[in-house]
Write a protein that holds these residues in place. Structure first.
Motif, mmCIF file in Angstrom:
data_model
loop_
_atom_site.group_PDB
_atom_site.id
_atom_site.type_symbol
_atom_site.label_atom_id
_atom_site.label_comp_id
_atom_site.label_asym_id
_atom_site.label_seq_id
_atom_site.Cartn_x
_atom_site.Cartn_y
_atom_site.Cartn_z
ATOM 1 N N GLU A 19 35.501 49.975 35.272
ATOM 2 C CA GLU A 19 36.022 48.737 35.831
ATOM 3 C C GLU A 19 37.156 49.063 36.793
ATOM 4 O OE1 GLU A 19 35.449 45.331 32.427
ATOM 5 O OE2 GLU A 19 37.244 46.579 32.344
ATOM 6 N N LEU A 20 37.176 48.343 37.922
ATOM 7 C CA LEU A 20 38.253 48.492 38.882
ATOM 8 C C LEU A 20 39.245 47.345 38.720
ATOM 9 C CD1 LEU A 20 36.138 49.506 42.006
ATOM 10 C CD2 LEU A 20 37.068 50.965 40.200
ATOM 11 N N ASN A 21 40.436 47.531 39.256
ATOM 12 C CA ASN A 21 41.471 46.518 39.084
ATOM 13 C C ASN A 21 41.143 45.205 39.787
ATOM 14 O OD1 ASN A 21 43.294 47.973 37.446
ATOM 15 N ND2 ASN A 21 44.061 49.097 39.223
ATOM 16 N N ASN A 22 40.244 45.236 40.766
ATOM 17 C CA ASN A 22 39.849 44.002 41.444
ATOM 18 C C ASN A 22 38.720 43.281 40.716
ATOM 19 O OD1 ASN A 22 37.685 45.660 41.944
ATOM 20 N ND2 ASN A 22 37.740 45.467 44.173
ATOM 21 N N HIS A 23 38.421 43.737 39.493
ATOM 22 C CA HIS A 23 37.417 43.122 38.617
ATOM 23 C C HIS A 23 35.986 43.330 39.103
ATOM 24 C CE1 HIS A 23 40.249 41.152 35.874
ATOM 25 N NE2 HIS A 23 41.005 40.980 36.931
ATOM 26 N N PHE A 24 35.787 44.330 39.934
ATOM 27 C CA PHE A 24 34.439 44.817 40.201
ATOM 28 C C PHE A 24 34.176 45.962 39.225
ATOM 29 C CE2 PHE A 24 31.589 47.918 42.141
ATOM 30 C CZ PHE A 24 30.481 47.125 42.410
ATOM 31 N N SER A 25 33.015 45.968 38.609
ATOM 32 C CA SER A 25 32.691 47.022 37.655
ATOM 33 C C SER A 25 31.274 47.511 37.904
ATOM 34 C CB SER A 25 32.840 46.526 36.211
ATOM 35 O OG SER A 25 31.921 45.486 35.934
ATOM 36 N N LEU B 185 25.925 46.262 38.052
ATOM 37 C CA LEU B 185 27.026 45.880 38.932
ATOM 38 C C LEU B 185 27.509 44.489 38.520
ATOM 39 C CD1 LEU B 185 25.511 46.927 42.386
ATOM 40 C CD2 LEU B 185 26.920 48.303 40.857
ATOM 41 N N ARG B 186 28.820 44.308 38.533
ATOM 42 C CA ARG B 186 29.393 43.016 38.155
ATOM 43 C C ARG B 186 30.677 42.781 38.936
ATOM 44 N NH1 ARG B 186 32.909 40.814 34.128
ATOM 45 N NH2 ARG B 186 32.181 38.794 33.340
ATOM 46 N N ALA C 141 33.724 39.864 39.090
ATOM 47 C CA ALA C 141 34.303 38.647 38.502
ATOM 48 C C ALA C 141 35.708 38.454 39.059
ATOM 49 C CB ALA C 141 34.331 38.743 36.977
ATOM 50 N N PRO C 142 35.848 37.944 40.282
ATOM 51 C CA PRO C 142 37.175 37.815 40.894
ATOM 52 C C PRO C 142 38.080 36.895 40.076
ATOM 53 C CG PRO C 142 35.523 36.583 42.134
ATOM 54 C CD PRO C 142 34.781 37.408 41.138
ATOM 55 N N TYR C 143 39.316 37.320 39.888
ATOM 56 C CA TYR C 143 40.342 36.551 39.175
ATOM 57 C C TYR C 143 39.964 36.290 37.716
ATOM 58 C CZ TYR C 143 41.243 35.666 44.094
ATOM 59 O OH TYR C 143 41.446 35.809 45.433
ATOM 60 N N GLU C 144 39.115 37.133 37.154
ATOM 61 C CA GLU C 144 38.704 36.928 35.769
ATOM 62 C C GLU C 144 39.875 37.177 34.820
ATOM 63 O OE1 GLU C 144 35.047 38.278 32.868
ATOM 64 O OE2 GLU C 144 35.958 39.783 34.165
ATOM 65 N N GLN C 145 39.993 36.328 33.808
ATOM 66 C CA GLN C 145 40.968 36.501 32.741
ATOM 67 C C GLN C 145 40.240 36.354 31.412
ATOM 68 O OE1 GLN C 145 43.754 33.353 33.894
ATOM 69 N NE2 GLN C 145 45.251 34.909 34.419
ATOM 70 N N PHE C 146 40.753 37.032 30.406
ATOM 71 C CA PHE C 146 40.118 36.952 29.099
ATOM 72 C C PHE C 146 41.105 37.396 28.040
ATOM 73 C CE2 PHE C 146 38.702 40.703 31.457
ATOM 74 C CZ PHE C 146 39.323 41.703 30.733
ATOM 75 N N TYR C 147 40.820 36.995 26.813
ATOM 76 C CA TYR C 147 41.549 37.491 25.655
ATOM 77 C C TYR C 147 40.646 38.501 24.966
ATOM 78 C CZ TYR C 147 44.079 37.780 21.253
ATOM 79 O OH TYR C 147 44.758 38.254 20.158
ATOM 80 N N TYR D 81 36.417 30.373 39.355
ATOM 81 C CA TYR D 81 35.844 31.424 40.192
ATOM 82 C C TYR D 81 34.495 31.888 39.658
ATOM 83 C CZ TYR D 81 40.565 31.405 42.007
ATOM 84 O OH TYR D 81 41.761 31.008 42.560
ATOM 85 N N PRO D 82 33.561 32.206 40.548
ATOM 86 C CA PRO D 82 32.219 32.612 40.119
ATOM 87 C C PRO D 82 32.209 34.034 39.581
ATOM 88 C CG PRO D 82 32.381 32.758 42.497
ATOM 89 C CD PRO D 82 33.679 32.153 42.020
ATOM 90 N N ILE D 83 31.141 34.349 38.858
ATOM 91 C CA ILE D 83 30.917 35.699 38.332
ATOM 92 C C ILE D 83 29.516 36.130 38.759
ATOM 93 C CG2 ILE D 83 30.705 37.107 36.251
ATOM 94 C CD1 ILE D 83 32.658 35.186 34.907
#
Length: 860
Positions: free
Chosen positions: A588-594, A636-637, A639-645, A658-660
């Motif tokens: 996973e990258l910090n920009n939420h591309f994995s 490939l995935r 998820a821009p601005y994704e947040q999660f617990y 934001y879309p995924i």
């Protein structure tokens, strides 16, 4: 994509239950008094609408307004003793409240004699209308000019931002504080003036501070935040995901832009009083003129037309200079609003001029008190954001705006000492906030507190920690199915106490009917020296799994033998024994591309009454004892601005707008490690939450698959995910039978539409129950090419048949599969119940046309 959405069964569950556990402990011991009554003119005896009612000394969540009939109701927390009633043209009245019992207090207001020349007291009020209403004309001017009054009207803006969020148990009684469980924790409590918010006893529990430099560019639009310093109360990572907890609280306490059409709070969308459609949903009143400021300000009060809708009550203070800018905004919500667990909410926004006639947000404060009931203790949280050093028109290089929206600009792991924070904070900490950091650290050294957190983690997450290892999940220890019968399982995994680089997971299970052992073993190496369960993931994992599953249902570490999934309807006797060897790389990258690469060798053996058979040239059935495939998959995935617990098992999404996007490619390799087939499979999907303002929101998922290959048997193709449990499953087809439909190409649409009570709020018998409407639509369009259809190619496995020789597996050749549902959500604030109807392929054997399905769902 399907894995991501399925995990929404757990969405909000862990965090909300954790908050719920705290609220349950405190609910019975705090005290809140309910005061209600009618406000009238002392002379004419006419009721006065929309009179302000406030708690003297109170801050957030302690004020309200009377309705159009002059009736009011307010919750008076413990320690408060006085209410204030104020109305333009009338003298304010303070009323002492001494009893802690619920009571009725009717109030009569005197006309202010100094206002007699300016105020005309109307003996009888006419019906409220938008037409020729000066208050509505004023708000329309605000709406007309809001584009010019926003920061976005400037080409470049930069500023420094300081924000803090703190939480505390509120309205605690002495009885609660003196309970045995808190005998060793008296240092945690903060005593304060009884007139202050939260009552005499507060228990600070969480704190987070952040200083950032923010850069805004209008074209192309970009808002970039560089975090230059950060500090928060840290809990043991064995119990709490600190990053996820912080993201969750920030989702509850979002930034408020009064000029937005919709404002998001507590994961719900509220219509702004400055939205273009606001006069349709709000009533506006000019209630005062402030002549002590320059320019003069007009106080514009507003209330919802329907007090149960997701709308605000409050006041806007608008400049009387032809620019119609908002100088100050005060927002709160009605007690009748269809919002769960929120006992009080109030926001204050203060704007200051820049010398050029432009107003910029100077400070915002948002406070909310959460509670399971209207009485008792609660959890009070407050987020304050202060802005300073605005600079307008200063052009920055393009490199300043590249990368993610928020970026850490300090060295990872750096600790900022208290002397730094004393100088850097835009305002000093409040008394109750001063000792939070120290107290949280001290609390975690107390054995009894750690035992409490250990037990809570076991109940909510299903794992019991033993230092370097933890055992669980407990909900899989026992299950049953027709093939294995009674099944016992025990499993566990290592923790960061053993190693931050290497992680192991395992379980063993035994079925008492088939008398077979099943097991799973994996080893994972983390490349970034972080837990493999936390963002950003970067690891290499090798695993072996020998277990059972239903064809078409994904085999995972947890899901298949969850006890709650053991209860199923209809025919459930076709199973598989699986031997799966898997090697996977995930980054996973910090920009939420994995991206990920996976190699899988899969051996499938029929179990129960499942059979692998084909018809030979003489018409005889030939049995196949097993099926072997070898696959390479690239995932490939984005998820821009994704947040999660991050829970112990899954990442629980914190939903946003934001879309995924996801895209997977799988290649089957024939002749390598016993692989029997060559094929290529491409799967793509998009998930998006669409907010519809007052009409609720919709979760929309679109996905599709195309498989290239000839002579492929049905286990290699797409077996559409059916649901034969009595629970409503979001990404399964709830009236489809297992193994009913097989495709080699398909497109699917899944829409979950939540109206949030928009209709039920208008029905008097239902609005008090705070029920919410929910609708769904699910459809699959697809098919099976002749070369992969056993009806045309007898060399491949024939479809499954029942005991009468009638096929029970089909293709989608005639029409799409469609089902839809209408349901009621928020039942007891916990459940959703749907009436589901199937519209197509009703002549297939043993299929239901109607069904009732239930789902556990926690929402604010």
């Amino acid at each position: 994509m399907t894995t991501f959405i399925r995990r929404r069964f757990c969405s909000k569950l862990a965090v909300t239950l954790l908050m719920g556990a705290i609220l349950l402990i405190t609910a019975a011991y705090g005290q809140v008094t309910t005061i209600s009554g009618v406000i009238t003119d002392k002379v004419t005896k006419e009721t006065l609408p929309y009179v302000s009612v406030s708690v003297v000394g109170g801050l957030v969540g302690t004020g309200t307004s009377a309705n159009e009939d002059g009736r009011y109701e307010i919750k008076l927390p413990q320690g408060y003793t006085k209410l204030r009633f104020s109305y333009i043209g009338y003298l304010p009245v303070d009323v002492d409240v001494t009893s802690r019992e619920d009571q009725t207090i009717n109030v009569a207001l005197d006309v202010d004699p100094t206002m007699m020349e300016e105020v005309v007291v109307v003996g009888k009020r006419g019906r409220y209308r938008n037409r020729d209403n000066p208050a509505v004309q004023l708000i329309r001017k605000v709406i007309e000019n809001k584009a010019e009054n926003r920061m976005e009207a400037q080409d470049y803006v930069q500023y420094e931002q300081y924000e803090k969020i703190s939480l505390a148990l509120s309205n605690l009684s002495d009885k609660f504080r003196n309970r045995r469980i808190f005998r060793n924790y008296q240092f945690l409590f903060e005593e304060q003036d009884t007139t202050a918010i939260g009552g005499k006893n507060m228990l600070p529990a969480y704190m987070h501070e952040k200083i950032s430099q923010v850069y805004f560019r209008r074209s192309p639009y970009k808002k970039k935040q560089y975090v230059t310093a950060e500090k928060r109360a840290e809990f043991d990572e064995k119990f709490i995901d600190n990053e996820g907890l912080n993201d969750y609280f920030n989702r509850l306490y979002e930034d408020i832009d009064i000029y937005d059409n919709n404002i998001s709070l507590a994961t719900n969308l509220f219509l702004s009083p400055t939205a273009g459609t606001s006069p349709t949903f709000y009533k506006f009143f000019i209630t005062d003129t402030i002549k002590t400021e320059e320019p003069w300000l007009v106080e514009l009060s507003f209330v919802p037309r329907n007090r149960t809708d997701m709308l605000f009550s409050g006041r806007l203070y608008i400049t009387h200079d032809g620019k119609y800018a908002v100088k100050r905004a005060e927002l709160t919500v009605s007690d009748e609003i269809n919002l769960n667990f929120v006992r009080g909410m109030e926001a204050t926004l203060i704007y200051e001029p820049d010398g050029q006639g432009r107003y910029y947000l100077d400070r915002s404060e948002l406070g909310m008190e959460f509670s399971l009931t209207n009485r008792g203790g609660g959890v009070y949280g407050k987020r304050t954001v202060d802005y300073a050093d605005y600079r307008v028109g200063l052009v920055q290089p393009d490199s300043m705006y590249t990368g993610p929206t928020e970026e850490i600009a300090y060295e990872e792991g750096k600790r900022f000492e208290e002397d730094f924070w004393i100088a850097a904070r835009h305002m000093p900490l409040e008394n109750r906030e001063l000792n939070i950091y120290k107290n949280v650290d001290t609390l975690q050294t107390i054995p009894s507190f750690r035992r409490f957190m250990d037990i809570t983690t076991l109940l909510l997450a299903g794992y019991k920690s033993f230092g370097p290892v933890e055992v669980g999940p407990v909900n899989t220890f026992y299950s049953f199915n027709p093939v294995e019968g009674f099944r016992l399982r025990i499993g566990g995994r290592t923790t960061t106490d053993l190693s931050k680089r290497f992680y192991a997971e395992t379980y063993a299970a035994y079925g008492f009917r088939d008398e077979k052992w099943k097991y799973f073993l994996s080893g994972t190496y983390s490349f970034n020296n972080k837990s493999i369960y936390h963002f950003p993931q970067h690891y290499l994992r090798a695993s072996y799994q020998k277990d059972t599953k239903i064809p078409g249902q994904e085999l995972q570490f947890v899901q298949e033998d969850n006890f709650l999934l053991s209860f199923k309807r209809g025919d459930n006797h076709r199973w598989l024994y699986n031997d799966i060897y898997r090697l996977e790389y995930q980054h996973e990258l910090n920009n939420h591309f994995s991206y990920g690469v996976e190699f899988t060798k899969w051996r499938q053996l029929p179990a129960g009454i499942l059979s692998y058979q084909h018809v030979d040239g003489t018409g005889n059935l030939v049995n196949h004892p097993e099926l072997n495939t070898t696959e390479v998959t690239v995932r490939l995935r984005y998820a821009p601005y994704e947040q999660f617990y991050q829970s112990k098992l899954y990442r629980i999404p914190i939903e946003n707008k934001y879309p995924i996007f996801s895209l997977n490619y799988t290649a089957g390799i024939k002749g390598f490690l016993d692989g029997e087939y060559d094929y290529h499979k491409v799967t793509g999907g998009i998930f998006k939450r669409v907010y519809l303002s007052q009409l609720g929101y919709a979760d929309v998922n679109v996905e599709g698959t195309y498989i290239v290959g000839d002579g492929l048997p049905f286990p290699v193709l797409t077996i559409h995910r059916a649901n034969q449990t009595y629970a409503y499953q979001l990404n399964s087809y709830n009236l489809m039978n297992f193994l009913e439909f097989v495709s080699d190409h398909h497109a699917a649409l899944n829409v979950q539409y939540y109206m949030n009570g928009f209709l039920f709020n208008k029905i008097p018998l239902l609005k008090r129950l705070k029920l919410r409407e929910v609708f769904s639509f699910k459809g699959i369009w697809g098919g099976l090419r002749d070369e992969n259809n056993p009806a045309y190619n007898t060399n491949i496995f024939r479809f499954q048949q029942n005991e009468d020789g009638i096929p029970i597996s089909y293709t989608l050749h005639r029409e799409p599969y469609i089902e839809a549902s209408a349901g009621v959500a928020n039942i007891f604030k916990l459940f959703r119940v749907d009436l589901v109807k199937r519209f197509t392929y009703l002549n297939n054997p043993d299929v239901p046309e109607w069904g009732v399905r239930a789902r556990f769902k926690l929402d604010f």
